[in-house]
Design a protein around this motif. Structure first.
Motif, mmCIF file in Angstrom:
data_model
loop_
_atom_site.group_PDB
_atom_site.id
_atom_site.type_symbol
_atom_site.label_atom_id
_atom_site.label_comp_id
_atom_site.label_asym_id
_atom_site.label_seq_id
_atom_site.Cartn_x
_atom_site.Cartn_y
_atom_site.Cartn_z
ATOM 1 N N ILE A 27 0.834 -1.207 0.000
ATOM 2 C CA ILE A 27 0.000 0.000 0.000
ATOM 3 C C ILE A 27 0.870 1.259 0.000
ATOM 4 O O ILE A 27 1.838 1.360 0.755
ATOM 5 C CB ILE A 27 -0.921 0.008 1.245
ATOM 6 C CG1 ILE A 27 -1.789 -1.254 1.283
ATOM 7 C CG2 ILE A 27 -1.786 1.277 1.267
ATOM 8 C CD1 ILE A 27 -2.753 -1.400 0.122
ATOM 9 N N HIS A 28 0.487 2.217 -0.862
ATOM 10 C CA HIS A 28 1.185 3.500 -0.966
ATOM 11 C C HIS A 28 0.185 4.650 -0.841
ATOM 12 O O HIS A 28 -1.034 4.440 -0.934
ATOM 13 C CB HIS A 28 1.879 3.624 -2.322
ATOM 14 C CG HIS A 28 2.977 2.636 -2.542
ATOM 15 N ND1 HIS A 28 4.301 2.926 -2.360
ATOM 16 C CD2 HIS A 28 2.926 1.321 -2.934
ATOM 17 C CE1 HIS A 28 5.036 1.853 -2.629
ATOM 18 N NE2 HIS A 28 4.224 0.864 -2.981
ATOM 19 N N TYR A 29 0.729 5.842 -0.659
ATOM 20 C CA TYR A 29 -0.111 7.044 -0.701
ATOM 21 C C TYR A 29 0.619 8.129 -1.456
ATOM 22 O O TYR A 29 1.718 7.925 -1.982
ATOM 23 C CB TYR A 29 -0.518 7.482 0.696
ATOM 24 C CG TYR A 29 0.487 8.272 1.524
ATOM 25 C CD1 TYR A 29 1.861 8.199 1.305
ATOM 26 C CD2 TYR A 29 0.035 9.107 2.539
ATOM 27 C CE1 TYR A 29 2.755 8.929 2.080
ATOM 28 C CE2 TYR A 29 0.916 9.834 3.318
ATOM 29 C CZ TYR A 29 2.289 9.749 3.077
ATOM 30 O OH TYR A 29 3.147 10.461 3.844
ATOM 31 N N GLY A 136 2.997 -2.184 3.897
ATOM 32 C CA GLY A 136 3.091 -0.762 3.574
ATOM 33 C C GLY A 136 4.461 -0.474 2.998
ATOM 34 O O GLY A 136 5.418 -1.219 3.250
ATOM 35 N N HIS A 137 4.547 0.590 2.228
ATOM 36 C CA HIS A 137 5.815 0.967 1.601
ATOM 37 C C HIS A 137 6.944 1.017 2.634
ATOM 38 O O HIS A 137 8.063 0.598 2.393
ATOM 39 C CB HIS A 137 5.622 2.339 0.928
ATOM 40 C CG HIS A 137 6.785 2.791 0.098
ATOM 41 N ND1 HIS A 137 6.769 3.941 -0.633
ATOM 42 C CD2 HIS A 137 8.003 2.241 -0.107
ATOM 43 C CE1 HIS A 137 7.929 4.094 -1.263
ATOM 44 N NE2 HIS A 137 8.698 3.080 -0.952
ATOM 45 N N ARG A 138 6.614 1.520 3.850
ATOM 46 C CA ARG A 138 7.667 1.710 4.863
ATOM 47 C C ARG A 138 8.219 0.383 5.405
ATOM 48 O O ARG A 138 9.235 0.393 6.103
ATOM 49 C CB ARG A 138 7.144 2.591 6.008
ATOM 50 C CG ARG A 138 6.022 1.987 6.809
ATOM 51 C CD ARG A 138 5.640 2.861 8.001
ATOM 52 N NE ARG A 138 5.042 4.154 7.622
ATOM 53 C CZ ARG A 138 4.379 4.940 8.476
ATOM 54 N NH1 ARG A 138 4.257 4.586 9.742
ATOM 55 N NH2 ARG A 138 3.855 6.079 8.080
ATOM 56 N N SER A 144 7.788 7.870 4.892
ATOM 57 C CA SER A 144 6.518 8.096 5.600
ATOM 58 C C SER A 144 5.394 7.280 4.968
ATOM 59 O O SER A 144 4.386 6.980 5.591
ATOM 60 C CB SER A 144 6.143 9.577 5.539
ATOM 61 O OG SER A 144 5.850 9.939 4.199
ATOM 62 N N CYS A 145 5.564 6.915 3.702
ATOM 63 C CA CYS A 145 4.535 6.199 2.937
ATOM 64 C C CYS A 145 4.203 4.843 3.587
ATOM 65 O O CYS A 145 5.116 4.141 3.991
ATOM 66 C CB CYS A 145 5.023 5.998 1.502
ATOM 67 S SG CYS A 145 3.795 5.289 0.402
ATOM 68 N N PRO A 146 2.945 4.445 3.717
ATOM 69 C CA PRO A 146 1.733 5.091 3.183
ATOM 70 C C PRO A 146 1.045 6.044 4.160
ATOM 71 O O PRO A 146 -0.167 6.226 4.072
ATOM 72 C CB PRO A 146 0.840 3.878 2.908
ATOM 73 C CG PRO A 146 1.157 2.946 4.042
ATOM 74 C CD PRO A 146 2.631 3.141 4.332
HETATM 75 ZN ZN LIG Z 1 5.046 4.579 -1.362
#
Ligand SMILES: [Zn+2]
Ligand SMILES: [Zn+2]
Length: 274
Positions: A27-29, A136-138, A144-146
């Motif tokens: 998951i990303h943002y 999550g990306h992190r 900081s993503c997501p």
């Molecule tokens: Zn990301």
């Protein structure tokens, strides 16, 4: 799943290299709030196109939009690089995991249909042999993503839930009865009556209509009475009976009319019924 395919935008097959991601979904943002949930879906389409332009432009210079997919607040799944492509999304997992951005920023929560779109995407990928992992990306890279909000949902298993099928789930259904009984609040957009609900307004309209109907009945009775008295006057004049005092007759007609006059009063209903 409402999949928006890349050929919708005239994008040919992705120029990114081939890969067989099998681990799951990351998951990303977006680093900044986008407000897409409050905008029409056309804004998501513009966002998706702009993101690809940015990723392929001089800043990044990538072969294609970085992500495999995107899920918008209206519940659509956008195809980015799509299936079987290496990504520019999460270094360390670009060819082993699929990526999906939620097109939102750190201050935005995903919508219910957006969460469902992620679940649908995940279920679809799993039907193609992809693993059930959600990260999550992190988890791959110091970033900081997501964002804290989405990452909390990654951690608590929200995105790994089963997608709801077809129409919205039962708890999302809103019936006319829910609105009528006030179970679901629908504020009436009136600056001077902000506390009014749709049901209050509908009830009041019913009261007003019944009152108006009674006033129309009274008006009809008044017109009928006037016709009778006017007929009497015409008869008297036609007979040219010199014994008739015309002034007295008109006075009588006036008092007859006044006795049945109804005051119209449709504007006094200012407050809702209790
Ligand atoms: Zn990301
Ligand atoms: Zn959208």
């Amino acid at each position: 799943m409402k999949l928006v395919q890349r050929d919708t935008f005239g994008w040919g097959p992705s120029a990114a290299g081939p890969a067989k991601p099998r681990q799951g979904l990351v998951i990303h943002y977006d680093g900044s709030n986008q407000g897409l949930a409050g905008k029409p879906h056309t804004a998501c389409i513009a966002y998706w196109k702009n993101t690809r332009k940015f990723h392929m432009g001089s800043n990044r210079g990538w072969a294609d939009i970085g992500y495999s997919f995107g899920c918008c607040p209206h519940g659509h799944v956008f195809e980015g690089r799509g299936l079987d492509r290496v990504q520019a999304a999460q270094p360390g997992g670009n060819s082993t995991w699929y990526s999906c951005t939620l097109m939102s920023g750190p201050g935005e929560d995903p919508t219910t249909v957006q969460i469902n779109a992620v679940r649908e995407l995940r279920a679809w990928l799993m039907s193609k042999g992809v693993g059930q992992g959600v990260k999550g990306h992190r988890d791959f890279f110091s970033t900081s993503c997501p964002g804290d909000r989405l990452y909390a949902l990654v951690r608590n298993g929200t995105f790994a839930g089963s997608p709801s099928t077809g129409s919205p789930s039962k708890e999302d259904d809103v019936s006319a009865e829910d609105v009528w009984t006030g179970k679901i609040k629908v504020p009436y957009a009136s600056p001077d009556k902000p506390e009014w609900q749709a049901a209050t307004v509908l009830t009041n309209h019913g009261v007003w209509l019944r009152k108006l109907s009674g006033q129309i009945d009274a008006l009809n009775a008044q017109v009928g009475a006037q016709n009778v008295t006017i007929k009497a006057l015409a008869d008297a004049l036609a007979a040219r009976d010199s014994a008739v005092n015309v002034d007295a007759l008109i006075g009588r007609i006036r008092s007859e009319i006044e006795s049945v006059t109804v005051r119209l009063d449709v504007t006094s209903e200012a407050s809702p019924p209790a």
